[in-house]
Every structure is written in structure tokens, then in C-alpha cells.
Design a protein around this motif. Structure first.
Motif, PDB file in Angstrom:
ATOM      1  N   GLN A  78       0.843  -1.197   0.000  1.00  0.00           N
ATOM      2  CA  GLN A  78       0.000   0.000   0.000  1.00  0.00           C
ATOM      3  C   GLN A  78       0.876   1.243   0.000  1.00  0.00           C
ATOM      4  O   GLN A  78       1.844   1.328   0.770  1.00  0.00           O
ATOM      5  N   TYR A  80      -0.545   4.890  -0.607  1.00  0.00           N
ATOM      6  CA  TYR A  80      -1.155   6.110  -0.084  1.00  0.00           C
ATOM      7  C   TYR A  80      -2.629   6.126  -0.498  1.00  0.00           C
ATOM      8  O   TYR A  80      -2.983   5.580  -1.538  1.00  0.00           O
ATOM      9  N   ALA A  81      -3.468   6.770   0.310  1.00  0.00           N
ATOM     10  CA  ALA A  81      -4.875   6.957  -0.062  1.00  0.00           C
ATOM     11  C   ALA A  81      -5.042   8.371  -0.613  1.00  0.00           C
ATOM     12  O   ALA A  81      -4.673   9.337   0.042  1.00  0.00           O
ATOM     13  N   PHE A  82      -5.574   8.469  -1.825  1.00  0.00           N
ATOM     14  CA  PHE A  82      -5.785   9.768  -2.467  1.00  0.00           C
ATOM     15  C   PHE A  82      -7.267  10.118  -2.374  1.00  0.00           C
ATOM     16  O   PHE A  82      -8.119   9.356  -2.854  1.00  0.00           O
ATOM     17  N   ARG A 132      -0.169  12.579 -10.880  1.00  0.00           N
ATOM     18  CA  ARG A 132       0.392  12.936  -9.576  1.00  0.00           C
ATOM     19  C   ARG A 132       0.705  11.670  -8.766  1.00  0.00           C
ATOM     20  O   ARG A 132       1.705  11.590  -8.061  1.00  0.00           O
ATOM     21  N   GLU A 135       3.867  10.199 -10.126  1.00  0.00           N
ATOM     22  CA  GLU A 135       4.999  11.024  -9.692  1.00  0.00           C
ATOM     23  C   GLU A 135       5.371  10.679  -8.252  1.00  0.00           C
ATOM     24  O   GLU A 135       6.547  10.497  -7.910  1.00  0.00           O
ATOM     25  N   TYR A 136       4.364  10.558  -7.404  1.00  0.00           N
ATOM     26  CA  TYR A 136       4.612  10.234  -6.000  1.00  0.00           C
ATOM     27  C   TYR A 136       5.201   8.832  -5.850  1.00  0.00           C
ATOM     28  O   TYR A 136       6.147   8.617  -5.085  1.00  0.00           O
ATOM     29  N   TRP A 139       8.808   8.814  -6.841  1.00  0.00           N
ATOM     30  CA  TRP A 139       9.601   9.493  -5.825  1.00  0.00           C
ATOM     31  C   TRP A 139       9.828   8.582  -4.621  1.00  0.00           C
ATOM     32  O   TRP A 139      10.939   8.468  -4.102  1.00  0.00           O
TER      33      TRP A 139
END
Lengths: 226, 226
Positions: A78, A80-82, A132, A135-136, A139
Motif C-alpha cells: 500500500q 497512499y490513499a488519495f 500525480r 509522480e509520488y 519518488w
């Protein structure tokens, strides 16, 4: 109580190492899925779908990934939650996973009209906020390479030090000194030498290494499933 | 499409440094909230609540935290989404945040029948899967201390090196050599000395330090809000 008309989705950023078409050097690739319904019909997007009422999040991410790309990764974590209010025309919160897949796992992805591999740094504009998210994810991947053994998730059971270095070079986008790299790996317990070597061909046979089975790819703590 | 009867909640693990009641040494504390409805009526739980249909996840976490504990932390970061099917009698997915608060921020939490501070390592059994969430949050905190400047989130604008060392000792659960710690801090650019000192009292005045404003507490990458 039911001001809670929020729908829950899962999406996965899958990354694999494949040769760059111009240079032949290993590079990061992602399979993307073409949307066949509105919104963003015809656009490319991360593979995913809705969370079933009787599915846990991890199971749901794995199932939607398998259905859209056929991939069943060993490494699915997991990310991240967007949940920004305006990320979709209706209110959708997406729990995003990432999968790092080695060549055998990656080979099952069909490369056709609906699903296609793109260079991670050169993909087309994506649906929703998926640009996005990618991109995250990239990163986080670059960041995590420095303090975990995540690089090995891109490789098969046996690999040469040159292949392992190729993973770092592809993810970090820079070349590394082979002798320094060999010294750093020897000092860590992340990989172990085997008695096997590559079969040679045009090149000198190279020692094959394997992951240290006592160490997990990433320190996911109490959430790690055995 | 509407097999999606999943409700979405936010919860926050807040941690602050306060003296241990027996030793007086700084220790990790958490404020918990007593549940006043079923399920788990009367049990302690993490502060939180439902995500509003017109609220982003970060805003929702901040609002539910303020409503239940009055805390408005500088440092509030998304930790993980917990979504096992059986974690609640009805289907609820919780996006969990953590807040590291310094003494001024922590002081607004009421310590009464509904909200109470507990030592992070000695809290009562919690509602739902909140024990596991707390265990994961503390593990992540200990882990993150080693590669980020997150320790400073527990301190005010000015602090002594002994106070900063106290944060590390409380979180890691071990004493650190003061001279080694001073040397390591001096070699990094995480904190900067000021011209100010503590006013003394019984002790010799000590140099006050401040966070390096050019560095953020944690490397949250493209998701960092400025």
C-alpha cells in the motif's frame, strides 16, 4: 450518518525493468490501462477498480490488478490513499498500491489496445489525478531504494551484481561505479553469493547471487504478512 | 456499481512527550477518546470520525481531531488505510493519520472522562483494530527517526540538545551517550544553534537550538503541502 456517499477504489502503480528502446539499457516501465467508459474515456489510467463490499483492501488491489493486467506480483504494498474532493467527477477515494515486478511476472501483461507498457518517465497524460500518483510512487521508490532491499523485487531468483546495479541505475537515473557497488554489496547481508554462474556466451561467466531469505524486501513492520 | 456500501472514516494516532509518572523522564503519551456509542461503548479508541462527502482526507482528519481533542497539529501525516473486512461490525475503511505534537499543542487536550492521556506503551485494550494501528504507528515512528528529522516535531521553537536527545531516548526506548549525540547533531544540518541560552535556575545555562527552516520534518515528496 449517511453523509458518507463516498465510493472506494483501488489502483496500482506497477513498475518493471525492461530495456530502453533507444539504448538497450534497463529502464523503468509501467503498464497502463485504456479507459473504455466516461469519465476520461480513451485515456490511459492506472489499473484498478472498485473495492468489493466483502474484500479487504489488499485482496481487492490484487484482484483488480489481476483482472486488468493478469499480473500477480510477489511485492504489492500500500502506497497512499488519495482523497481530494475534486479528483473525480463523483466522489471517489482511491487507495493506491505499488507493485514491483520481475521479468517473469511482467511477461504476462498483454501488450495490446487495452493495456500497454510505457516508459515510466515518458507516459502520456493520465486520467484523474493519476499523473500525480505516478509522480509520488516514483519518488517514493527512489527514496526507498536508499534504505531498504526493495531493488531485489525487480529481479528473478538468481541475478548477477551487474543486474542488481542495473536496477539501481534505472531507478536512480544515474550510473554507479561497478567496483564501489560491488564493495557496498559485499559489506551488506542483503544478497548472498551462490555456487552458480551465468553460462557465458560472448561474456565471461559471472557469479549469480540470490536474495537473503532472512530479510524481507521492505520493513513493513507489524503489517507484514508472513 | 453499488456493491460499494463501504463507509469511510479517519482516525489519528497523536503522540506527545510528557514526563513518565514514576521516573520524570520524558516518555511517549497518546490521548485516547472514550466511545459513547456501540460498538465498543465505554472502550477507549483513537480520536476520529466519518469523512464528510465534501471534505478531502487531510481536512477531514484535521477536523475530526480538532472536534474530539481540540488539537490542531503542525505535523499531521497520512499513515495507512486499514480495511480488513472484519475490523468493525459494519464495513468501515479507516484512513489513519499520525500527529506528533509539541508541548504547547498537546496542552489543549482536555484530560477528563471522555479524553485521557495514556503512556503509549501502557494503554488499555482499544476498540476495533486500534491496538494494531497504534502498534504500527509506534513502529513507523521508531523507524522514521533514523532517516528523517521527525524528532523535532515533538519540540517547541527553541530547544536544548538535551531536550532533543530526550525525544530520541523516549521514542527509541534507550539512553544515548550525550557526547556522541552532540557530535552527530553538529555534523548534520538538521538543527541550528541560536544566540540564546536557557535562563539557568539550578542548572548551567544551555545553548538553545532551532529547526533548520530550509528542511521539512519528513520527506513527503510531491505530496508535501507548502
Amino acid at each position: 450518518m449517511d453523509d458518507n456517499a463516498i465510493r472506494l477504489a483501488v489502483s496500482t502503480v506497477i513498475v518493471a525493468l525492461r530495456p530502453h528502446p533507444d539504448t538497450g539499457v534497463p529502464a523503468l516501465w509501467m503498464p497502463l490501462v485504456r479507459r473504455v467508459t466516461e469519465p476520461y474515456e480513451g485515456s490511459w489510467a492506472l489499473p484498478g477498480g472498485w473495492v468489493g463490499a466483502d474484500e479487504g483492501l489488499d485482496d481487492s488491489a490484487a484482484a483488480r490488478l489481476r483482472e486488468t493486467t493478469k499480473v500477480q506480483p510477489r511485492y504489492l504494498e500500500q502506497l497512499y490513499a488519495f482523497g481530494a474532493v475534486d479528483r473525480s467527477p463523483t466522489r471517489v477515494v482511491s487507495v493506491v498500491y505499488w507493485a514491483l515486478v520481475h521479468p517473469d511476472e511482467a511477461s504476462v501483461v498483454p501488450d495490446d489496445w487495452n493495456v500497454r507498457w510505457f516508459l515510466a518517465d515518458e507516459h502520456p497524460p493520465l486520467a484523474f489525478d493519476h499523473d500525480r500518483i505516478v509522480e509520488y510512487a516514483l519518488w517514493r521508490l527512489r527514496n526507498k531504494m536508499s534504505y531498504s532491499r526493495i531493488a531485489q523485487a525487480f529481479l528473478g531468483d538468481r541475478f548477477t551484481l551487474a543486474e542488481l546495479r542495473g536496477v539501481y541505475e534505472a531507478v536512480l537515473g544515474q550510473t554507479l561505479d561497478p567496483a564501489n557497488f560491488r564493495r557496498q554489496v559485499a559489506q551488506s547481508d542483503a544478497v548472498l553469493p551462490t555456487d552458480e554462474t551465468t553460462s557465458g556466451g560472448r561474456h565471461r561467466p559471472a557469479r549469480l547471487y540470490r536474495s537473503n531469505p532472512d530479510l524481507s524486501y521492505a520493513d513493513n513492520g507489524p503489517l507484514t504478512t508472513p
